[in-house]
Write an enzyme that holds these catalytic residues in place. Structure first.
Site, PDB file in Angstrom:
ATOM      1  N   ASP A 167      -6.492 -12.341   5.000  1.00  0.00           N
ATOM      2  CA  ASP A 167      -5.052 -12.243   5.199  1.00  0.00           C
ATOM      3  C   ASP A 167      -4.560 -13.300   6.185  1.00  0.00           C
ATOM      4  O   ASP A 167      -3.840 -12.991   7.132  1.00  0.00           O
ATOM      5  CB  ASP A 167      -4.687 -10.840   5.689  1.00  0.00           C
ATOM      6  CG  ASP A 167      -5.137  -9.767   4.721  1.00  0.00           C
ATOM      7  OD1 ASP A 167      -6.361  -9.575   4.573  1.00  0.00           O
ATOM      8  OD2 ASP A 167      -4.289  -9.124   4.099  1.00  0.00           O
ATOM      9  N   ASP A 196      -5.613 -12.719   0.244  1.00  0.00           N
ATOM     10  CA  ASP A 196      -4.298 -13.005   0.822  1.00  0.00           C
ATOM     11  C   ASP A 196      -4.357 -14.314   1.593  1.00  0.00           C
ATOM     12  O   ASP A 196      -4.675 -14.354   2.776  1.00  0.00           O
ATOM     13  CB  ASP A 196      -3.784 -11.858   1.695  1.00  0.00           C
ATOM     14  CG  ASP A 196      -3.227 -10.712   0.847  1.00  0.00           C
ATOM     15  OD1 ASP A 196      -3.236 -10.825  -0.399  1.00  0.00           O
ATOM     16  OD2 ASP A 196      -2.783  -9.717   1.446  1.00  0.00           O
ATOM     17  N   TYR A 199       0.564 -16.463   1.558  1.00  0.00           N
ATOM     18  CA  TYR A 199       1.796 -15.666   1.712  1.00  0.00           C
ATOM     19  C   TYR A 199       3.034 -16.431   1.277  1.00  0.00           C
ATOM     20  O   TYR A 199       4.147 -16.163   1.745  1.00  0.00           O
ATOM     21  CB  TYR A 199       1.943 -15.133   3.143  1.00  0.00           C
ATOM     22  CG  TYR A 199       0.953 -14.040   3.446  1.00  0.00           C
ATOM     23  CD1 TYR A 199      -0.376 -14.338   3.727  1.00  0.00           C
ATOM     24  CD2 TYR A 199       1.333 -12.705   3.425  1.00  0.00           C
ATOM     25  CE1 TYR A 199      -1.306 -13.338   3.970  1.00  0.00           C
ATOM     26  CE2 TYR A 199       0.405 -11.700   3.668  1.00  0.00           C
ATOM     27  CZ  TYR A 199      -0.904 -12.017   3.945  1.00  0.00           C
ATOM     28  OH  TYR A 199      -1.820 -11.025   4.173  1.00  0.00           O
ATOM     29  N   ASN A 233      -3.434  -9.241  -3.043  1.00  0.00           N
ATOM     30  CA  ASN A 233      -2.147  -8.963  -3.696  1.00  0.00           C
ATOM     31  C   ASN A 233      -1.157 -10.125  -3.530  1.00  0.00           C
ATOM     32  O   ASN A 233      -0.289 -10.335  -4.375  1.00  0.00           O
ATOM     33  CB  ASN A 233      -1.531  -7.665  -3.184  1.00  0.00           C
ATOM     34  CG  ASN A 233      -1.387  -7.631  -1.685  1.00  0.00           C
ATOM     35  OD1 ASN A 233      -2.384  -7.769  -0.971  1.00  0.00           O
ATOM     36  ND2 ASN A 233      -0.168  -7.446  -1.194  1.00  0.00           N
ATOM     37  N   HIS A 318     -10.417  -6.836  -1.747  1.00  0.00           N
ATOM     38  CA  HIS A 318      -9.259  -7.056  -0.870  1.00  0.00           C
ATOM     39  C   HIS A 318      -8.799  -5.739  -0.235  1.00  0.00           C
ATOM     40  O   HIS A 318      -8.643  -5.641   0.974  1.00  0.00           O
ATOM     41  CB  HIS A 318      -8.110  -7.708  -1.628  1.00  0.00           C
ATOM     42  CG  HIS A 318      -6.940  -7.990  -0.727  1.00  0.00           C
ATOM     43  ND1 HIS A 318      -7.034  -8.840   0.350  1.00  0.00           N
ATOM     44  CD2 HIS A 318      -5.670  -7.507  -0.714  1.00  0.00           C
ATOM     45  CE1 HIS A 318      -5.878  -8.868   0.985  1.00  0.00           C
ATOM     46  NE2 HIS A 318      -5.036  -8.072   0.369  1.00  0.00           N
ATOM     47  N   HIS A 328      -1.148   0.697   4.176  1.00  0.00           N
ATOM     48  CA  HIS A 328      -2.024   0.625   2.983  1.00  0.00           C
ATOM     49  C   HIS A 328      -3.008   1.790   2.899  1.00  0.00           C
ATOM     50  O   HIS A 328      -4.060   1.675   2.263  1.00  0.00           O
ATOM     51  CB  HIS A 328      -2.799  -0.698   2.937  1.00  0.00           C
ATOM     52  CG  HIS A 328      -1.917  -1.910   2.833  1.00  0.00           C
ATOM     53  ND1 HIS A 328      -0.859  -1.982   1.945  1.00  0.00           N
ATOM     54  CD2 HIS A 328      -1.929  -3.092   3.504  1.00  0.00           C
ATOM     55  CE1 HIS A 328      -0.268  -3.163   2.080  1.00  0.00           C
ATOM     56  NE2 HIS A 328      -0.885  -3.841   3.015  1.00  0.00           N
ATOM     57  N   HIS A 355      -6.493  -6.891   3.593  1.00  0.00           N
ATOM     58  CA  HIS A 355      -5.282  -6.151   3.231  1.00  0.00           C
ATOM     59  C   HIS A 355      -4.611  -5.475   4.422  1.00  0.00           C
ATOM     60  O   HIS A 355      -3.414  -5.640   4.638  1.00  0.00           O
ATOM     61  CB  HIS A 355      -5.610  -5.133   2.135  1.00  0.00           C
ATOM     62  CG  HIS A 355      -4.433  -4.688   1.330  1.00  0.00           C
ATOM     63  ND1 HIS A 355      -3.403  -5.527   0.973  1.00  0.00           N
ATOM     64  CD2 HIS A 355      -4.134  -3.473   0.772  1.00  0.00           C
ATOM     65  CE1 HIS A 355      -2.517  -4.850   0.243  1.00  0.00           C
ATOM     66  NE2 HIS A 355      -2.936  -3.620   0.116  1.00  0.00           N
ATOM     67  N   VAL A 356      -5.355  -4.697   5.181  1.00  0.00           N
ATOM     68  CA  VAL A 356      -4.804  -4.057   6.380  1.00  0.00           C
ATOM     69  C   VAL A 356      -4.914  -5.046   7.535  1.00  0.00           C
ATOM     70  O   VAL A 356      -6.010  -5.558   7.816  1.00  0.00           O
ATOM     71  CB  VAL A 356      -5.567  -2.765   6.710  1.00  0.00           C
ATOM     72  CG1 VAL A 356      -4.998  -2.120   7.966  1.00  0.00           C
ATOM     73  CG2 VAL A 356      -5.513  -1.812   5.525  1.00  0.00           C
ATOM     74  N   HIS A 357      -3.809  -5.296   8.213  1.00  0.00           N
ATOM     75  CA  HIS A 357      -3.782  -6.368   9.204  1.00  0.00           C
ATOM     76  C   HIS A 357      -4.297  -5.867  10.546  1.00  0.00           C
ATOM     77  O   HIS A 357      -3.564  -5.712  11.533  1.00  0.00           O
ATOM     78  CB  HIS A 357      -2.368  -6.942   9.324  1.00  0.00           C
ATOM     79  CG  HIS A 357      -1.862  -7.471   8.016  1.00  0.00           C
ATOM     80  ND1 HIS A 357      -0.532  -7.669   7.745  1.00  0.00           N
ATOM     81  CD2 HIS A 357      -2.533  -7.831   6.893  1.00  0.00           C
ATOM     82  CE1 HIS A 357      -0.407  -8.142   6.512  1.00  0.00           C
ATOM     83  NE2 HIS A 357      -1.596  -8.242   5.980  1.00  0.00           N
TER      84      HIS A 357
HETATM   85 FE   LIG Z   1      -3.009  -7.651   0.992  1.00  0.00          FE
END
Ligand SMILES: [Fe+2]
Length: 483
Positions: A167, A196, A199, A233, A318, A328, A355-357
């Site tokens: 990410d 990711d 962005y 995503n 991801h 998420h 995915h999870v930041h």
């Molecule tokens: Fe993501």
């Protein structure tokens, strides 16, 4: 009593617990606090986005593994003014007078009002293991020279050091993460990227110039060491409101992976061997239900893994299968239902996700007994199960995931919402070291795990020593089991 004596007594006490063979449940939510500054993207005139000088100079150079075993490299780059040459000239450091030539392909795409540059991909193969190579791209007008080092030959005791980034985006924090990774004294040799990337889809009309700027920003790493790609995503770029209905169009044009080498029919799921690791990349955003291509590929793939050749089995997705953040939460649940029984059966060592930041590491747990009537729907400690590690804290403009489920569930061993990167440092068939590095530490470790495995055929016998450091105290534990 000084601090060191206190630490010694605490550690001694914990070691006594270790000797007793007891498992101590120690889920920890870090108390580390940081400045809550808004995460913003670097402006397009930032120096990290500068185009290389010269007419039609190659830019956005990136490499990834080009075959199943690590003897090939896919070199990709973009020329903006004209196609130029898709040829790569390469030579071994050991044989500088023997220059080789590989011919690649060039492609372009249109996304709404954006027209891409000329995107080149060239697979250079039959390389020697453990060798430094130089390569030159853009021969036609303005050439540029880079280098990479191939991995050691695939084998159970081939040491190797992976970096872990997810990410990432292109914010000031993204730049800090990449810089910390580059400065990490452990020196990762290949990045396992858990999805990711740019962005760009957060910009109006998915402004694809932000794909180009990301490519220039990351080139300082991606041109010199392979990044192993997982689709996230933010790679989908599905925008029917502007007529863009082909998912993953920018991603698949810009990034190639060696999926056919592992008999995959799609670039979104594939496998590679690298040194002593077998790495399986899965797609959270492709169908994985029973009878789907991804399901059937993974069903055939896992039995192929020869642990006597590649003892370390790593899976990349991801969306995390275990996540105790509110952000998420449970998005990975459907993939967990489908694939977790296989991860346990085939004793996957670790599943890396993004995915999870934030950062999170699970205990070694599973939740595979449920059969809709027996009520066994809680995760339980399972020494055959993977550790799940979320490393989606690269620094993108969407910001950190501060909100967590409370209380911290038993399956969550450690969690902290800070930007950072991680290292997975394989020493041999029995020892690997995982460390997570928050950016605010100046590169120091925020979370350490030491994995020790004792192989004893026909049974796999494992000992794992965990060491977590979090500022003022140390938690250490040993888990032993036979499987
Ligand atoms: Fe993501």
């Amino acid at each position: 009593m000084g601090v060191h004596w206190c630490t010694f007594v605490i550690v001694l006490g914990l070691l006594l617990v270790l000797e007793s063979g007891l498992f101590v449940n120690g889920g920890l939510t870090s108390s580390f606090t940081r400045k809550f500054e808004k995460t913003v993207d670097m402006p397009l005139d930032s120096d990290v986005f500068e185009e290389p000088p010269g007419y039609n100079a190659p830019q956005q150079v990136h490499i990834t593994q080009g075959d199943h075993v690590g003897k090939a490299v896919i070199v990709s780059w973009v020329t903006m003014e004209e196609p130029g040459s898709s040829t790569v000239v390469y030579w071994s450091e050991n044989d500088k007078n023997n220059k080789n030539i590989a011919k690649g392909i060039v492609t372009t795409y249109i996304f709404y009002k954006y027209i891409s540059g000329f995107i080149h991909h060239c697979n250079i193969s039959d390389l020697e293991y453990d060798t430094k190579y130089y390569y030159e791209v853009g021969i036609g007008h303005t050439s540029r020279i880079f280098w990479f080092t191939t991995p050691p030959e695939v084998g159970p005791d081939s040491p190797y050091t992976f970096g872990l980034i997810g990410d990432l985006g292109q914010s000031f924090d993204s730049n800090a993460t990449l810089t910390h990774y580059e400065m990490n004294p452990t020196q990762g040799k290949t990045v396992l990227f858990v999805g990711d990337i740019s962005y760009a889809d957060n910009y109006p009309d998915h402004d694809n110039t932000r794909w180009d700027s990301w490519g220039r920003f990351a080139e300082r790493s991606t041109a010199y060491q392979p990044w192993i790609w997982t689709a996230g995503n933010h790679e989908i770029d599905f925008a029917p409101e502007i007529g863009e209905t082909e998912p993953f169009k920018p991603y698949t044009h810009r990034f190639q992976v060696p999926f056919e080498a592992s008999q995959s029919t799609s670039p979104f799921w594939y496998s590679i061997k690298r040194a002593s690791a077998y790495i399986i990349v899965l797609s959270s955003y492709s169908a994985y239900g029973k009878y789907t291509p991804q399901y059937e590929w993974l069903e055939k793939e896992l039995p192929k893994v020869d642990r006597s050749e590649t003892p370390w089995l790593i899976v990349m997705t991801h969306s995390p299968l275990y996540n105790s953040y509110i952000y998420h939460y449970m998005e990975g649940e459907s993939m967990r239902v489908m694939f977790e029984p296989w991860f346990v059966k085939y004793k996957v060592d670790v599943v890396f996700s993004g995915h999870v930041h934030a950062y999170e590491r699970s205990e070694r747990i599973s939740n595979v007994d449920y059969d809709i009537v027996n009520g066994k729907c809680n995760p339980v400690k399972d020494d055959s199960a993977p550790i799940y590690i979320t490393i989606g804290d690269g620094g993108n403009l969407e910001g950190l995931a501060f909100n967590m489920t409370e209380p911290q569930p038993m399956y969550s061993a450690f969690r902290e919402a800070s930007y950072g990167h991680a290292i997975f440092d394989i020493k041999n068939r029995t020892h690997a070291y995982h460390s997570w590095h928050r950016n605010q530490d100046g590169g120091c470790s925020g979370n350490l795990i030491f994995l020790v495995r004792i192989m004893a055929l026909p049974k796999l016998q494992s000992w794992r020593l965990n060491c977590e450091e979090s500022w003022q105290f140390v938690v250490a534990r040993v888990i032993s089991h036979c499987a």
